[in-house]
Design an enzyme around this catalytic site. Structure first.
Site, mmCIF file in Angstrom:
data_model
loop_
_atom_site.group_PDB
_atom_site.id
_atom_site.type_symbol
_atom_site.label_atom_id
_atom_site.label_comp_id
_atom_site.label_asym_id
_atom_site.label_seq_id
_atom_site.Cartn_x
_atom_site.Cartn_y
_atom_site.Cartn_z
ATOM 1 N N ASP A 7 0.954 -1.198 -0.103
ATOM 2 C CA ASP A 7 -0.092 -0.167 -0.114
ATOM 3 C C ASP A 7 0.862 1.231 -0.085
ATOM 4 O OD1 ASP A 7 -2.172 1.738 0.118
ATOM 5 O OD2 ASP A 7 -2.333 1.508 2.504
ATOM 6 N N GLU A 68 -1.246 -1.342 -5.114
ATOM 7 C CA GLU A 68 -2.285 -0.389 -5.185
ATOM 8 C C GLU A 68 -2.459 0.391 -6.508
ATOM 9 O OE1 GLU A 68 -4.702 1.120 -1.962
ATOM 10 O OE2 GLU A 68 -4.690 2.824 -2.819
ATOM 11 N N ASP A 141 -2.449 0.941 7.206
ATOM 12 C CA ASP A 141 -1.644 0.707 5.900
ATOM 13 C C ASP A 141 -1.156 -0.790 5.901
ATOM 14 O OD1 ASP A 141 -1.354 3.812 5.306
ATOM 15 O OD2 ASP A 141 -1.200 3.447 7.402
#
Lengths: 189, 189
Positions: A7, A68, A141
């Protein structure tokens, strides 16, 4: 099959590593968050992300990297830092010959909760359940990095760098607009 | 003093190297454009940018790196690739202990032409004139990389990573809005 999910972010960059066995059984290997202070110089922050990522790639030797997919419309405040961090992830993974897959936030949510509009708490609950870590308190996260790795395990890997972007079902209208703009950019070179 | 300017981008990434003598005299050292095909995988494209940049850093050993400051409002089609490439530049420069300065497009235009709203042709004309390369045909990305290096030579270096963003005179209203959002993001961590 070992998957490392990222992430990306400058202030907090989540890294989650899972193993996927033949029966799609998921096992938590590691989860960590690289943190950098906004008081640091921009170059030093990006470098800290790079070093933390390289350390994880060398320690865990993943087979695939899941990242991501960032959209420019999201979080104007942080999108540039997120894209800069994701550039690092792309280069380091490619340098090691690892397959890289991009997943949209809604794809990830849909994968782990069944709904592309699930909230952070639902995602965290499912990640803990799926990885049998029911009592762990994770930074968002960290949860998101693990959710990315799980999504990648279930949706399958190589090729989704391009083809996931075609899956309209999990794109919001803004994401579809962005995806179209990206395609146009590819055509025009 | 040797300055390496980078106009970051995925399809074309311009790199311009100049020497600045004590009397602010400018000498062209090298200019090149790293090109990657939109048909390549995203990871391989970012990796090609990284390799081309590292090659130039090692070949020319600059004292400073000047990088275009990217704004999320600009060129929605290409901004994510630009930011990913700039992440690579930031990390590689920081890893070598080089000072990194970010300059906005309007700062660069103002530096080389006297006007922050100059068009591409004016910038190219002035770059060729300032570097005594009057008959050279340059790709726009090459011109912009050299203009960045010239701007950096004249505006001065270390610290502008932060402080240039405070110079309202060369920011458009959209850039000021973006700069404010970035500051807010820094404060909130």
């Amino acid at each position: 099959m070992r998957i490392l999910g990222v992430d990306p972010g400058l202030t907090r960059c989540g890294i989650g590593v899972i193993d996927v066995s033949s029966g799609n059984r998921l096992v938590l290997v590691d989860v960590r968050v690289i943190q950098t202070s906004p008081a640091m110089g921009l170059g030093d922050r990006v470098l800290a992300i790079k070093r933390g990522l390289v350390e994880a790639l060398e320690e865990f030797s993943p087979d695939r990297v899941a990242l991501e997919r960032v959209f420019a419309q999201h979080n104007l405040r942080t999108v540039m830092g997120t894209a800069q961090a994701s550039g690092i992830v792309l280069a380091e993974a490619a340098e090691r010959g690892l397959s890289i897959d991009l997943h949209t936030p809604s794809e990830v949510k849909a994968s782990v909760t069944g709904s592309g509009r699930a909230n952070k708490e639902q995602v965290a609950t499912m990640v803990r359940k799926l990885l049998s870590m029911s009592d762990a308190a994770l930074l968002p996260d960290a949860t998101d990095a693990l959710a990315l790795a799980i999504c990648n395990a279930w949706r399958g890997g190589a090729g989704s760098l391009v083809s996931n972007a075609n899956d309209q079902s999990t794109l919001t209208p803004a994401q579809q607009k962005w995806r179209d703009a990206e395609r146009q950019s590819r055509r025009r070179g």
